[in-house]
Each structure stands twice: as structure tokens, then as C-alpha cells.
Design an enzyme around this catalytic site. Structure first.
Site, PDB file in Angstrom:
ATOM      1  N   HIS A  25      62.856  54.604  38.100  1.00 58.79           N
ATOM      2  CA  HIS A  25      61.731  53.802  38.588  1.00 58.79           C
ATOM      3  C   HIS A  25      61.054  54.447  39.793  1.00 58.79           C
ATOM      4  CE1 HIS A  25      61.074  50.161  36.354  1.00 58.79           C
ATOM      5  NE2 HIS A  25      62.359  49.959  36.213  1.00 58.79           N
ATOM      6  N   ASP A  32      52.051  53.687  18.660  1.00 60.18           N
ATOM      7  CA  ASP A  32      52.089  54.065  17.244  1.00 60.18           C
ATOM      8  C   ASP A  32      52.008  55.579  17.135  1.00 60.18           C
ATOM      9  OD1 ASP A  32      51.753  54.523  14.552  1.00 60.18           O
ATOM     10  OD2 ASP A  32      49.975  53.243  14.330  1.00 60.18           O
TER      11      ASP A  32
END
Length: 436
Positions: free
Chosen positions: A136, A378
């Protein structure tokens, strides 16, 4: 108190082809598109340099830096890994599909740590799982999903065109790396650094995988809209309506889960000996994107961390009372409203507050948001069938994502220590939804 664990995520895709077919047809493009994407998201290919205090930690990228990409094959049953119809599953079943970050190394008196690791696992004639683990320190949720969607976009574009020029392989929006865009008029940097170094020695360096069970609860659009309408009706009868316009999907879902999770922890069979004071504050902790909430302008494509840590408290008696869900929604919505008046108010005490709450008070935390677009990556095989936030197995947070099958719905990921506790939480959740 441990710092936030590295983010660990899984993306499951349908892929009805053999492993050799993937290796020959799709892997070269996946690797090349990753390389092209990292040209623009280069901090992920760099490393975190931690010199001894009082020197500042920093991310360093040099020519030749790279990211590990592991390719594997699994004989596990693809559909079973993310199907929740059979009840909770052992969290450890997902852990092999998450890559490990390479271990830090010493360079002089500094520690140097990689920031990103990737893994692609093929389930022959069934599916593909892309596993990600990242620090992070390098990026928050918005920045990470910008990277994932950009990688997927370039991969799909190159796959759709047999001949594509390298210079044409660009994501729709390029990341912004201008650190000067983040101003520090209140001189918070030295405060954060001092608190970081003072607390770092108390943190567990490696919590390891938790022995838990996990499941995903799917709230459909109709359920979310009903919850919003119910909250609106409650606000109409409440003297404090400042939170009314902040009854978003995030706010109402977090309020619902906060109460259900707290009830399951307090009233479960194994917790009958818990002694609590009704006036004790119970906390909900979340982070909020600050890119559009500061006095100075930060591009929405800013790559890094731009977050506010938000603490919400409700007294135990109110949280677990008859109207607890509304009290939780109202408190969270009020905190969201306060962000518009000053996202950095109290920032100098964030880390100490986090430590105090984590050690002394009951608290629940959340990872993710329905707005991040978990299902928009995708690669040319269609949208993911399921995404999983695996770090909640260790962090203890619950996760939020948009519903992958229905616009307007929400997915809630949860990891608990036993199947009995998960069943008890499910019963409380279902009962709460019936009453709303």
C-alpha cells in the site's frame, strides 16, 4: 498494532481452453502488455527504500527494474474456489493463488523491498486466476485499479489487432506522478514521519496467513435500494438530517455490516463472557479518497496514496440497540459529510488514533468500495466471474466491491475464525434485511 498488510487480490476468469493454448496464444501478449503498462505505472516496478531514521523512506525506480510474474497450473476445481452456495470455505484454499512479494534485501544501511508481485494460474479447460500482491506504500485502491484496468485494456487491444504499433498501446488515461501536486500547507510530513518511526518498532513484521473461513455475501440492487429508502425514511423522522444526502451504497452497506458483525461477535455462543459497558465507544474505520476533497486540485489519475483515515464512533448501547443500523448509517454518513469541509482535519493524530482504537476499543474496518471497478478488468476473456480481496484473512476487515452480475448491487467479503461464527453472522444479516 500491525500496519496495513500488503493488498492481496484474485481475479477469476472463465477460460475453456487448455494450458498449452494459453501459453502459446495469450501468455506472450499478457507479458508484453504488462511491460507496456509498467512503463506508465513504473513505481510498481521500483522498490521501497527504508533508510534508518530520521531519513525519509522513498520509492526508487531505476532502469532495469522489473516485476515478478509467476505462471502456474492448478488441478483445483475452478468453480468451487469462489462458489458460496455450499457455505463458507477455508480461507487457505485461496492463498496458493496469491503471489508472494520477494523478500526485502539490505543495500548498505537501508532495507530495500519490492512493491508488486503477480501470478497467473491456469485451470485447464475451466478458467484463469490472476493473483496480485502489492504494498500500500505504492498505491491506494483507486491507483491500483487504474493500473489493473490499464493493463487489461492494453492486453485486450493488442489481442484484438494482429498488428499494433507499440506507441498505440496506451491506456485511455495515463497516471499522474506529480508529487508536487500534493501540497502540505499544515506541515504534516514531519509529524507523519515521526509517528511512523515511533510506532514501527511495535508492529508485527509478518502476521502470516490467518486460520479462517470466508464467504462472499451478495446484496442485489433491490436490497441496496430498499436499504437506502429505509434510511431516507428514518432520516425524515430524525432531528439530525445532515447525513441524508450521504446515504450512498457504501454508507448504508457499511452501517448494516458494522452492526451485524458487532452483534455476531458480542452475542455469539463463544462470546457469552464478554463484559462491555453500554457507554463504551465502538468504532468503524474507513479510508476516503481525497483527490476531489482538498483545497488544492489533485488529478483524479494521481498515482500513489491520497487518502483520509476516518474514525466513526457510536456508543455500544446505541449501536446494538433496536435502531442500531440507522445510528451506524447516520454516523458514517455524517463523517463523509465532514470530509467536504476538511479532509485533513485532525490528520496529525491519525496514526496515534489508529493505535489507540486498535488496542483499546471495539472496532470494525472495511477494505474496498463499490466505486473502484473491481469487475472492469477485461483482458480479452470477458469480465471476471469473481474478485476476492484476500488480505482480509489477515487484516480482519470486511471487503466491499460492486456486484459483478448486477449493476447497483454490492459484494461483501468476510473472513471469520469458525464456520459457526459465519453462520451466526449470516443469520443476523438475513434477519436484519427482513426488518428493513
Amino acid at each position: 498494532m500491525a500496519p496495513l498488510p500488503p493488498h492481496a487480490a484474485l481475479y477469476f476468469y472463465r477460460y475453456p481452453h487448455s494450458t498449452p493454448h494459453f501459453l502459446q496464444t495469450h501468455l506472450p501478449n499478457l507479458k508484453r502488455s504488462l511491460s507496456l503498462t509498467l512503463r506508465h505505472f513504473f513505481p510498481f516496478a521500483g522498490k521501497l527504500v527504508l533508510p534508518p531514521p530520521p531519513a525519509k523512506p522513498h520509492i526508487l525506480f531505476t532502469a532495469g527494474d522489473s516485476v515478478t510474474l509467476t505462471v502456474a497450473e492448478s488441478s483445483a476445481e475452478f468453480n468451487r474456489l469462489f462458489a458460496d452456495n455450499d457455505g463458507p470455505r477455508a480461507a487457505e484454499e485461496l492463498h496458493p493463488f496469491v503471489p508472494k512479494l520477494p523478500l526485502p534485501r539490505r543495500e548498505g544501511d537501508a532495507s530495500v523491498a519490492p512493491l508488486l508481485a503477480l501470478q497467473v494460474c491456469v485451470f485447464p479447460n475451466s478458467g484463469i486466476c490472476i493473483g496480485v500482491r502489492f504494498s500500500h506504500v505504492a498505491a491506494d485502491g483507486r491507483a491500483f485499479h487504474h493500473f489493473m484496468k490499464s493493463w487489461a485494456f492494453i492486453c485486450k487491444e493488442r489481442g484484438d489487432r494482429s498488428r499494433v504499433h507499440e506507441n498505440e498501446s496506451l491506456p485511455p488515461l495515463l497516471p499522474c506522478h506529480d508529487r508536487a501536486a500534493v501540497e502540505d500547507p499544515d506541515g504534516l510530513e514531519p509529524v507523519f514521519l515521526n509517528e511512523w518511526w515511533s510506532l514501527a518498532s511495535t508492529w508485527d513484521k509478518d502476521a502470516g496467513p490467518a486460520d479462517t473461513v470466508r464467504t462472499t455475501f451478495v446484496l442485489g440492487q433491490a436490497q441496496i435500494e430498499r436499504l437506502k429508502r429505509w434510511a431516507t425514511e428514518q432520516f425524515a423522522n430524525d432531528n439530525d438530517s445532515t447525513s441524508l444526502r450521504h446515504a450512498t451504497s457504501f454508507v448504508v452497506t457499511c452501517g448494516l455490516i458494522w452492526v451485524c458483525l458487532t452483534k455476531s461477535q458480542e452475542f455469539g455462543e463463544s462470546n457469552t463472557n464478554i463484559i462491555s459497558n453500554d457507554s463504551d465507544p465502538y468504532y468503524f474505520i474507513f479510508v476516503a479518497d481525497c483527490r476531489n476533497r482538498l483545497k488544492f486540485r489533485i488529478p483524479t489519475t494521481y498515482f500513489g496514496n491520497c487518502l483520509s483515515i476516518c474514525f466513526v464512533s457510536v456508543k455500544r448501547k446505541e449501536l446494538l440497540g433496536e435502531n442500531g443500523i440507522f445510528e451506524a448509517i447516520k454516523a458514517i454518513g455524517k463523517r463523509v459529510a465532514e470530509l467536504e469541509r476538511g479532509a485533513l482535519v485532525g490528520a496529525e493524530k491519525w496514526m496515534l488514533k489508529w493505535k489507540e482504537v486498535a488496542e483499546l476499543w471495539k472496532h470494525v474496518t472495511v477494505a474496498g468500495s463499490p466505486k473502484l471497478g473491481f469487475y472492469d478488468s477485461d483482458f480479452g476473456w470477458g469480465r471476471p466471474k469473481r474478485t476476492e480481496s484476500v488480505q482480509i484473512d489477515v487484516s480482519g476487515a470486511f471487503s466491499l466491491a460492486e456486484n459483478g452480475d448486477e449493476k447497483g448491487g454490492v459484494e461483501v467479503g468476510l473472513a471469520l475464525s469458525t464456520r459457526a461464527k459465519m453462520s451466526y453472522f449470516k443469520a443476523i444479516l438475513e434477519q436484519s434485511l427482513k426488518l428493513i
